[in-house]
Scaffold this active site. Structure first.
Site, PDB file in Angstrom:
ATOM      1  N   ALA A  54       0.805  -1.223   0.000  1.00 12.49           N
ATOM      2  CA  ALA A  54       0.000   0.000   0.000  1.00 12.49           C
ATOM      3  C   ALA A  54       0.837   1.271   0.000  1.00 12.49           C
ATOM      4  O   ALA A  54       0.409   2.307  -0.520  1.00 12.49           O
ATOM      5  CB  ALA A  54      -0.935  -0.007   1.212  1.00 12.49           C
ATOM      6  N   PHE A  81      -4.682   0.544   4.327  1.00 11.13           N
ATOM      7  CA  PHE A  81      -5.817  -0.014   5.061  1.00 11.13           C
ATOM      8  C   PHE A  81      -5.595   0.070   6.566  1.00 11.13           C
ATOM      9  O   PHE A  81      -6.511   0.343   7.329  1.00 11.13           O
ATOM     10  CB  PHE A  81      -6.059  -1.470   4.649  1.00 11.13           C
ATOM     11  CG  PHE A  81      -6.600  -1.603   3.252  1.00 11.13           C
ATOM     12  CD1 PHE A  81      -7.937  -1.362   2.990  1.00 11.13           C
ATOM     13  CD2 PHE A  81      -5.773  -1.937   2.192  1.00 11.13           C
ATOM     14  CE1 PHE A  81      -8.450  -1.460   1.709  1.00 11.13           C
ATOM     15  CE2 PHE A  81      -6.265  -2.041   0.906  1.00 11.13           C
ATOM     16  CZ  PHE A  81      -7.605  -1.800   0.655  1.00 11.13           C
ATOM     17  N   GLN A 138       0.433  -6.254  -3.866  1.00 11.71           N
ATOM     18  CA  GLN A 138      -0.676  -6.566  -2.966  1.00 11.71           C
ATOM     19  C   GLN A 138      -1.826  -5.581  -3.167  1.00 11.71           C
ATOM     20  O   GLN A 138      -2.881  -5.731  -2.567  1.00 11.71           O
ATOM     21  CB  GLN A 138      -0.197  -6.513  -1.513  1.00 11.71           C
ATOM     22  CG  GLN A 138       0.892  -7.518  -1.191  1.00 11.71           C
ATOM     23  CD  GLN A 138       1.517  -7.268   0.164  1.00 11.71           C
ATOM     24  OE1 GLN A 138       0.942  -7.596   1.196  1.00 11.71           O
ATOM     25  NE2 GLN A 138       2.694  -6.671   0.163  1.00 11.71           N
ATOM     26  N   ASP A 140      -5.433  -1.399  -6.844  1.00 10.72           N
ATOM     27  CA  ASP A 140      -5.801  -0.103  -7.415  1.00 10.72           C
ATOM     28  C   ASP A 140      -5.486   0.076  -8.894  1.00 10.72           C
ATOM     29  O   ASP A 140      -5.788   1.122  -9.476  1.00 10.72           O
ATOM     30  CB  ASP A 140      -5.134   1.021  -6.618  1.00 10.72           C
ATOM     31  CG  ASP A 140      -3.609   0.837  -6.480  1.00 10.72           C
ATOM     32  OD1 ASP A 140      -2.980   0.311  -7.413  1.00 10.72           O
ATOM     33  OD2 ASP A 140      -3.070   1.215  -5.415  1.00 10.72           O
ATOM     34  N   HIS A 148      -3.699  -9.845  -4.671  1.00 11.62           N
ATOM     35  CA  HIS A 148      -4.988  -9.738  -3.974  1.00 11.62           C
ATOM     36  C   HIS A 148      -6.137  -9.359  -4.905  1.00 11.62           C
ATOM     37  O   HIS A 148      -7.212  -8.989  -4.440  1.00 11.62           O
ATOM     38  CB  HIS A 148      -4.891  -8.722  -2.830  1.00 11.62           C
ATOM     39  CG  HIS A 148      -4.004  -9.165  -1.711  1.00 11.62           C
ATOM     40  ND1 HIS A 148      -3.243  -8.291  -0.960  1.00 11.62           N
ATOM     41  CD2 HIS A 148      -3.744 -10.400  -1.220  1.00 11.62           C
ATOM     42  CE1 HIS A 148      -2.563  -8.965  -0.052  1.00 11.62           C
ATOM     43  NE2 HIS A 148      -2.853 -10.249  -0.193  1.00 11.62           N
ATOM     44  N   CYS A 191     -19.259 -12.792 -11.038  1.00  8.34           N
ATOM     45  CA  CYS A 191     -20.575 -13.250 -10.579  1.00  8.34           C
ATOM     46  C   CYS A 191     -20.394 -14.352  -9.535  1.00  8.34           C
ATOM     47  O   CYS A 191     -19.683 -15.328  -9.764  1.00  8.34           O
ATOM     48  CB  CYS A 191     -21.387 -13.773 -11.763  1.00  8.34           C
ATOM     49  SG  CYS A 191     -23.009 -14.433 -11.281  1.00  8.34           S
ATOM     50  N   CYS A 243     -22.429 -17.689 -11.298  1.00 12.16           N
ATOM     51  CA  CYS A 243     -21.941 -18.426 -12.477  1.00 12.16           C
ATOM     52  C   CYS A 243     -20.464 -18.183 -12.776  1.00 12.16           C
ATOM     53  O   CYS A 243     -19.918 -18.751 -13.720  1.00 12.16           O
ATOM     54  CB  CYS A 243     -22.780 -18.097 -13.705  1.00 12.16           C
ATOM     55  SG  CYS A 243     -22.484 -16.440 -14.393  1.00 12.16           S
ATOM     56  N   CYS A 245     -25.277  -9.860 -12.716  1.00  5.16           N
ATOM     57  CA  CYS A 245     -24.732 -10.552 -13.885  1.00  5.16           C
ATOM     58  C   CYS A 245     -25.722 -10.462 -15.044  1.00  5.16           C
ATOM     59  O   CYS A 245     -26.925 -10.709 -14.872  1.00  5.16           O
ATOM     60  CB  CYS A 245     -24.451 -12.006 -13.516  1.00  5.16           C
ATOM     61  SG  CYS A 245     -23.865 -13.036 -14.871  1.00  5.16           S
ATOM     62  N   SER A 249       4.413  -3.443   4.914  1.00  2.96           N
ATOM     63  CA  SER A 249       4.824  -3.743   6.286  1.00  2.96           C
ATOM     64  C   SER A 249       5.237  -5.197   6.449  1.00  2.96           C
ATOM     65  O   SER A 249       5.891  -5.563   7.424  1.00  2.96           O
ATOM     66  CB  SER A 249       3.673  -3.428   7.253  1.00  2.96           C
ATOM     67  OG  SER A 249       2.565  -4.287   6.992  1.00  2.96           O
TER      68      SER A 249
END
Length: 250
Positions: A26, A37, A104, A107, A122, A130, A133, A151, A193
């Site tokens: 981050a 976060f 990680q 964005d 991530h 969806c 499905c 969907c 970190s």
């Protein structure tokens, strides 16, 4: 661990790398206006993260999507732009100087900065999946005017295609990250970190498999890597590091 701010030595190592891999968290996006976060000023000091817990999302998709749209789409996608760190890594990527960028972050700023070999450990805000499905959509294909988005094929609820709390890492993504990081002879760690599992295990695995691996870390605060596997530590932000590094260009 070498002393800080040894730019000339590190530039030589990076220039001579045969398999340079970049590993980001981050911190690289903070200077693009995206708060981390956790920690001081982190998103979870302002919001309860339960809205991206998988079970909560399944039970209350509308409530989850109201927060998701506000934080991740109205803000992250619309207002953030790649900074000098993203742009420099993008240049290196296009020149094949960087073999892989393992991030990680969700964005999309590495891709916006020009990187073409990004492993989004991530996931990403740029696609939606969806839950019924498994059809995947680009964020451009789906309107968020009416929540939760549905969907077009089966009318199931769409979920942002990034990892929620309680959700495992995609198996193929994990293997791809391991493949590249264990090939590295130089690893540049930026803005993490090293506390989030299993992502934080990747540099340790790489160092274990290749004790000669050179690890360069850029982080304003020390991480779990700093005093254990890091070879060169720069106590600075990503943008300031690349400002100084780029001055050394010939």
């Amino acid at each position: 661990m070498k002393s800080e701010n040894n730019f000339l030595e590190v530039k030589k190592i990076i220039d001579n790398a045969s398999y340079l891999v970049v590993f980001t968290g981050a911190g690289i996006s903070v200077e693009s206006g995206i708060p981390p976060f956790t920690g001081v000023g982190g998103l979870w000091t302002q919001y309860d993260p339960k809205f991206i817990e998988l079970n909560y999302f399944y039970s209350y998709p509308l409530d989850s999507w109201k927060e998701i749209k506000h934080i991740f789409y109205d803000y992250m996608l619309d207002k953030s732009k790649p900074n000098l760190a993203h742009l420099t890594i993008g240049e290196w990527s296009k020149a094949n100087k960087v073999k892989a960028v393992i991030t990680q972050n969700i964005d999309n700023l590495h891709q916006a900065g020009g990187a073409n070999n990004v492993i989004e450990f991530h996931g990403t805000v740029k696609t939606l999946k969806c839950i019924k499905c498994n059809k995947i959509y680009s964020d451009k294909e789906i309107s968020l005017e009416n929540l939760p988005p549905r969907c077009k094929k089966c009318h199931g609820v769409l979920k942002p295609n990034f990892i929620f709390y309680g959700e495992g890492i995609d198996h193929d993504t994990h293997l791809n990250a391991l493949k590249h990081i264990t090939k590295a002879d130089v690893l540049l760690i930026i803005g993490t970190s090293g506390q989030v599992m299993p992502a934080n295990q990747l540099p340790f695995i790489a160092k274990q498999q290749n004790p000669r691996l050179k690890i360069i870390e850029v982080n304003p605060t020390k991480s779990t890597f700093t005093n254990s596997i890091t070879d060169y530590y720069f106590d600075t932000t990503a943008v300031k590091f690349f400002e100084e590094f780029n001055k050394l260009k010939t």
